[in-house]
Design a protein around this motif. Sequence first.
Motif, PDB file in Angstrom:
ATOM      1  N   CYS A 132       0.813  -1.218   0.000  1.00  0.00           N
ATOM      2  CA  CYS A 132       0.000   0.000   0.000  1.00  0.00           C
ATOM      3  C   CYS A 132       0.845   1.265   0.000  1.00  0.00           C
ATOM      4  O   CYS A 132       0.576   2.213  -0.759  1.00  0.00           O
ATOM      5  CB  CYS A 132      -0.929   0.013   1.208  1.00  0.00           C
ATOM      6  SG  CYS A 132      -2.182  -1.289   1.214  1.00  0.00           S
ATOM      7  N   LYS A 133       1.844   1.299   0.870  1.00  0.00           N
ATOM      8  CA  LYS A 133       2.630   2.530   1.014  1.00  0.00           C
ATOM      9  C   LYS A 133       3.486   2.785  -0.225  1.00  0.00           C
ATOM     10  O   LYS A 133       3.642   3.936  -0.656  1.00  0.00           O
ATOM     11  CB  LYS A 133       3.474   2.449   2.288  1.00  0.00           C
ATOM     12  CG  LYS A 133       2.613   2.440   3.555  1.00  0.00           C
ATOM     13  CD  LYS A 133       3.438   2.220   4.809  1.00  0.00           C
ATOM     14  CE  LYS A 133       2.540   2.226   6.051  1.00  0.00           C
ATOM     15  NZ  LYS A 133       1.552   1.119   6.045  1.00  0.00           N
ATOM     16  N   GLU A 134       4.028   1.719  -0.811  1.00  0.00           N
ATOM     17  CA  GLU A 134       4.808   1.899  -2.042  1.00  0.00           C
ATOM     18  C   GLU A 134       3.908   2.340  -3.196  1.00  0.00           C
ATOM     19  O   GLU A 134       4.298   3.181  -4.008  1.00  0.00           O
ATOM     20  CB  GLU A 134       5.527   0.599  -2.406  1.00  0.00           C
ATOM     21  CG  GLU A 134       6.693   0.277  -1.473  1.00  0.00           C
ATOM     22  CD  GLU A 134       7.410  -1.004  -1.863  1.00  0.00           C
ATOM     23  OE1 GLU A 134       7.085  -1.570  -2.946  1.00  0.00           O
ATOM     24  OE2 GLU A 134       8.276  -1.457  -1.089  1.00  0.00           O
ATOM     25  N   PHE A 135       2.720   1.770  -3.258  1.00  0.00           N
ATOM     26  CA  PHE A 135       1.758   2.171  -4.286  1.00  0.00           C
ATOM     27  C   PHE A 135       1.457   3.658  -4.168  1.00  0.00           C
ATOM     28  O   PHE A 135       1.501   4.404  -5.156  1.00  0.00           O
ATOM     29  CB  PHE A 135       0.467   1.363  -4.123  1.00  0.00           C
ATOM     30  CG  PHE A 135      -0.647   1.762  -5.057  1.00  0.00           C
ATOM     31  CD1 PHE A 135      -0.759   1.181  -6.307  1.00  0.00           C
ATOM     32  CD2 PHE A 135      -1.591   2.720  -4.676  1.00  0.00           C
ATOM     33  CE1 PHE A 135      -1.791   1.548  -7.171  1.00  0.00           C
ATOM     34  CE2 PHE A 135      -2.618   3.087  -5.519  1.00  0.00           C
ATOM     35  CZ  PHE A 135      -2.723   2.499  -6.771  1.00  0.00           C
ATOM     36  N   SER A 150       4.622  10.457  -6.358  1.00  0.00           N
ATOM     37  CA  SER A 150       5.869  10.927  -6.980  1.00  0.00           C
ATOM     38  C   SER A 150       5.710  11.200  -8.469  1.00  0.00           C
ATOM     39  O   SER A 150       6.525  11.909  -9.065  1.00  0.00           O
ATOM     40  CB  SER A 150       6.984   9.897  -6.759  1.00  0.00           C
ATOM     41  OG  SER A 150       6.692   8.702  -7.449  1.00  0.00           O
ATOM     42  N   SER A 151       4.652  10.667  -9.062  1.00  0.00           N
ATOM     43  CA  SER A 151       4.420  10.891 -10.492  1.00  0.00           C
ATOM     44  C   SER A 151       3.636  12.169 -10.776  1.00  0.00           C
ATOM     45  O   SER A 151       3.476  12.561 -11.939  1.00  0.00           O
ATOM     46  CB  SER A 151       3.651   9.698 -11.083  1.00  0.00           C
ATOM     47  OG  SER A 151       2.301   9.687 -10.623  1.00  0.00           O
ATOM     48  N   PRO A 198       2.625  16.274 -10.671  1.00  0.00           N
ATOM     49  CA  PRO A 198       3.313  17.567 -10.687  1.00  0.00           C
ATOM     50  C   PRO A 198       3.288  18.218  -9.307  1.00  0.00           C
ATOM     51  O   PRO A 198       2.391  17.949  -8.496  1.00  0.00           O
ATOM     52  CB  PRO A 198       2.507  18.392 -11.702  1.00  0.00           C
ATOM     53  CG  PRO A 198       1.169  17.726 -11.779  1.00  0.00           C
ATOM     54  CD  PRO A 198       1.409  16.278 -11.525  1.00  0.00           C
ATOM     55  N   ALA A 199       4.233  19.063  -9.035  1.00  0.00           N
ATOM     56  CA  ALA A 199       4.362  19.684  -7.713  1.00  0.00           C
ATOM     57  C   ALA A 199       3.134  20.519  -7.347  1.00  0.00           C
ATOM     58  O   ALA A 199       2.820  20.690  -6.170  1.00  0.00           O
ATOM     59  CB  ALA A 199       5.616  20.552  -7.660  1.00  0.00           C
ATOM     60  N   ASP A 200       2.445  21.030  -8.362  1.00  0.00           N
ATOM     61  CA  ASP A 200       1.291  21.900  -8.093  1.00  0.00           C
ATOM     62  C   ASP A 200      -0.042  21.149  -8.186  1.00  0.00           C
ATOM     63  O   ASP A 200      -1.099  21.774  -8.311  1.00  0.00           O
ATOM     64  CB  ASP A 200       1.283  23.089  -9.059  1.00  0.00           C
ATOM     65  CG  ASP A 200       1.208  22.658 -10.524  1.00  0.00           C
ATOM     66  OD1 ASP A 200       1.343  21.439 -10.786  1.00  0.00           O
ATOM     67  OD2 ASP A 200       1.023  23.526 -11.400  1.00  0.00           O
ATOM     68  N   GLU A 201       0.000  19.813  -8.105  1.00  0.00           N
ATOM     69  CA  GLU A 201      -1.241  19.036  -8.142  1.00  0.00           C
ATOM     70  C   GLU A 201      -2.170  19.477  -7.014  1.00  0.00           C
ATOM     71  O   GLU A 201      -1.784  19.521  -5.846  1.00  0.00           O
ATOM     72  CB  GLU A 201      -0.928  17.545  -8.005  1.00  0.00           C
ATOM     73  CG  GLU A 201      -2.132  16.659  -7.759  1.00  0.00           C
ATOM     74  CD  GLU A 201      -3.184  16.761  -8.849  1.00  0.00           C
ATOM     75  OE1 GLU A 201      -4.374  16.898  -8.494  1.00  0.00           O
ATOM     76  OE2 GLU A 201      -2.805  16.715 -10.050  1.00  0.00           O
ATOM     77  N   ALA A 202      -3.401  19.819  -7.370  1.00  0.00           N
ATOM     78  CA  ALA A 202      -4.342  20.397  -6.405  1.00  0.00           C
ATOM     79  C   ALA A 202      -4.847  19.390  -5.377  1.00  0.00           C
ATOM     80  O   ALA A 202      -5.089  19.749  -4.222  1.00  0.00           O
ATOM     81  CB  ALA A 202      -5.524  21.011  -7.150  1.00  0.00           C
ATOM     82  N   ASP A 203      -5.001  18.135  -5.775  1.00  0.00           N
ATOM     83  CA  ASP A 203      -5.578  17.149  -4.861  1.00  0.00           C
ATOM     84  C   ASP A 203      -4.875  15.804  -5.032  1.00  0.00           C
ATOM     85  O   ASP A 203      -5.416  14.862  -5.618  1.00  0.00           O
ATOM     86  CB  ASP A 203      -7.082  17.001  -5.135  1.00  0.00           C
ATOM     87  CG  ASP A 203      -7.816  16.264  -4.027  1.00  0.00           C
ATOM     88  OD1 ASP A 203      -7.145  15.751  -3.106  1.00  0.00           O
ATOM     89  OD2 ASP A 203      -9.058  16.198  -4.082  1.00  0.00           O
ATOM     90  N   PRO A 204      -3.666  15.669  -4.505  1.00  0.00           N
ATOM     91  CA  PRO A 204      -2.913  14.422  -4.688  1.00  0.00           C
ATOM     92  C   PRO A 204      -3.599  13.198  -4.089  1.00  0.00           C
ATOM     93  O   PRO A 204      -3.474  12.093  -4.622  1.00  0.00           O
ATOM     94  CB  PRO A 204      -1.572  14.711  -4.007  1.00  0.00           C
ATOM     95  CG  PRO A 204      -1.818  15.891  -3.122  1.00  0.00           C
ATOM     96  CD  PRO A 204      -2.894  16.684  -3.767  1.00  0.00           C
ATOM     97  N   LYS A 205      -4.322  13.368  -2.989  1.00  0.00           N
ATOM     98  CA  LYS A 205      -4.997  12.220  -2.376  1.00  0.00           C
ATOM     99  C   LYS A 205      -6.031  11.621  -3.334  1.00  0.00           C
ATOM    100  O   LYS A 205      -6.166  10.400  -3.430  1.00  0.00           O
ATOM    101  CB  LYS A 205      -5.663  12.628  -1.060  1.00  0.00           C
ATOM    102  CG  LYS A 205      -4.670  12.979   0.037  1.00  0.00           C
ATOM    103  CD  LYS A 205      -5.391  13.322   1.330  1.00  0.00           C
ATOM    104  CE  LYS A 205      -4.394  13.649   2.436  1.00  0.00           C
ATOM    105  NZ  LYS A 205      -5.066  13.968   3.710  1.00  0.00           N
ATOM    106  N   GLN A 206      -6.750  12.473  -4.022  1.00  0.00           N
ATOM    107  CA  GLN A 206      -7.737  11.966  -4.971  1.00  0.00           C
ATOM    108  C   GLN A 206      -7.059  11.205  -6.100  1.00  0.00           C
ATOM    109  O   GLN A 206      -7.587  10.215  -6.606  1.00  0.00           O
ATOM    110  CB  GLN A 206      -8.571  13.121  -5.540  1.00  0.00           C
ATOM    111  CG  GLN A 206      -9.679  12.679  -6.493  1.00  0.00           C
ATOM    112  CD  GLN A 206     -10.717  11.795  -5.823  1.00  0.00           C
ATOM    113  OE1 GLN A 206     -11.249  12.131  -4.769  1.00  0.00           O
ATOM    114  NE2 GLN A 206     -11.000  10.638  -6.426  1.00  0.00           N
ATOM    115  N   THR A 239      -4.428   9.302  -5.920  1.00  0.00           N
ATOM    116  CA  THR A 239      -4.084   7.932  -5.522  1.00  0.00           C
ATOM    117  C   THR A 239      -5.306   7.021  -5.665  1.00  0.00           C
ATOM    118  O   THR A 239      -5.197   5.872  -6.106  1.00  0.00           O
ATOM    119  CB  THR A 239      -3.542   7.860  -4.080  1.00  0.00           C
ATOM    120  OG1 THR A 239      -4.560   8.255  -3.158  1.00  0.00           O
ATOM    121  CG2 THR A 239      -2.316   8.740  -3.905  1.00  0.00           C
ATOM    122  N   VAL A 240      -6.458   7.553  -5.302  1.00  0.00           N
ATOM    123  CA  VAL A 240      -7.691   6.777  -5.405  1.00  0.00           C
ATOM    124  C   VAL A 240      -8.081   6.593  -6.869  1.00  0.00           C
ATOM    125  O   VAL A 240      -8.543   5.511  -7.271  1.00  0.00           O
ATOM    126  CB  VAL A 240      -8.831   7.465  -4.625  1.00  0.00           C
ATOM    127  CG1 VAL A 240     -10.075   6.593  -4.626  1.00  0.00           C
ATOM    128  CG2 VAL A 240      -8.403   7.789  -3.211  1.00  0.00           C
TER     129      VAL A 240
END
Length: 297
Positions: A258-261, A267-268, A270-278, A280-281
């Motif tokens: 899970c953590k590696e996923f 890590s893929s 962009p630095a300015d991604e507005a919602d990184p948590k979304q 991953t889902v």
Amino acid sequence: MGMTLREKYGNLFAEMVKISHAAAKIDETKVYEEANLESRKYMYKLLDENFNSDSGLNNIENFKAFYESVVKDGKNGLILMEHYSNLDLPAILYLLDKQGEDWAKDFSSRIVAVAGMKLNEASAGVRAFTEGFTRVVIYPTRSLNAVEDKEISEEEKIAEEQKARKINFAAMRAMDGCKKRGQIILVFPSGTRYRPGKPETKKGLREIDSYLRLFDNMILVSINGNALKINPENPEDMLADILEPDTVTLTASPVINCKEFRKDVLSSLPADEADPKQKTVDRVMEILQEQHDNFKK
């Protein structure tokens, strides 16, 4: 068109209601409910009659590898699963049990589903059916959002938010206890059943990112075939769902850390991604869809 659950199995549901003992209203003291194994017998009868004989598990070696990572290696296990009908959770229990090997039966016995309050509170029949499996009950975000749209006072809205917070805090503690006991948590990442023509019902919930942080290993389980369709004329009444016997196959991904996923997805971006948590889902849902589409009978 097939018959509804109520039409075909009204007597069966009446029998389940007689042996039901689950809570009709959920609060923070009632978030963990063990399966009523007498109720499960009725549930399996329904599946016996509506799952074709060639229904089963695909990539069974992945199911077994995941099980062994929990039982032998002591990892916390998470199943993220597609959701088409209220037979999806019974299906994984049933097909593991039907597989026949001891490891598969033990796997089935360890599954604890994260379930919304509606399954307890909707009706006596739905509650009795739900009792067939062990679950941790939560107050879903979608339900709380619906409260915001209701024409009720601010005080009532605040009270409902406090209720949701208490229930979900208790649910997290219950889930922690499940992990310590070697139980396996199953979550439907869409949070609702998929409705054809409504792609938003197949969008993953942002909260699933938290599960990726809290668990060690997961498998993603896709579903092909569906013996219970949502009734378009009465979508909110679960007992109005329509039975259409089918071959149901569950496919498991390889075991995923899970953590590696999560780290790889983040890590893929962009630095300015507005919602990184979304994001991953979203990747979880993409893999499930690819797995579903690539299945060949």
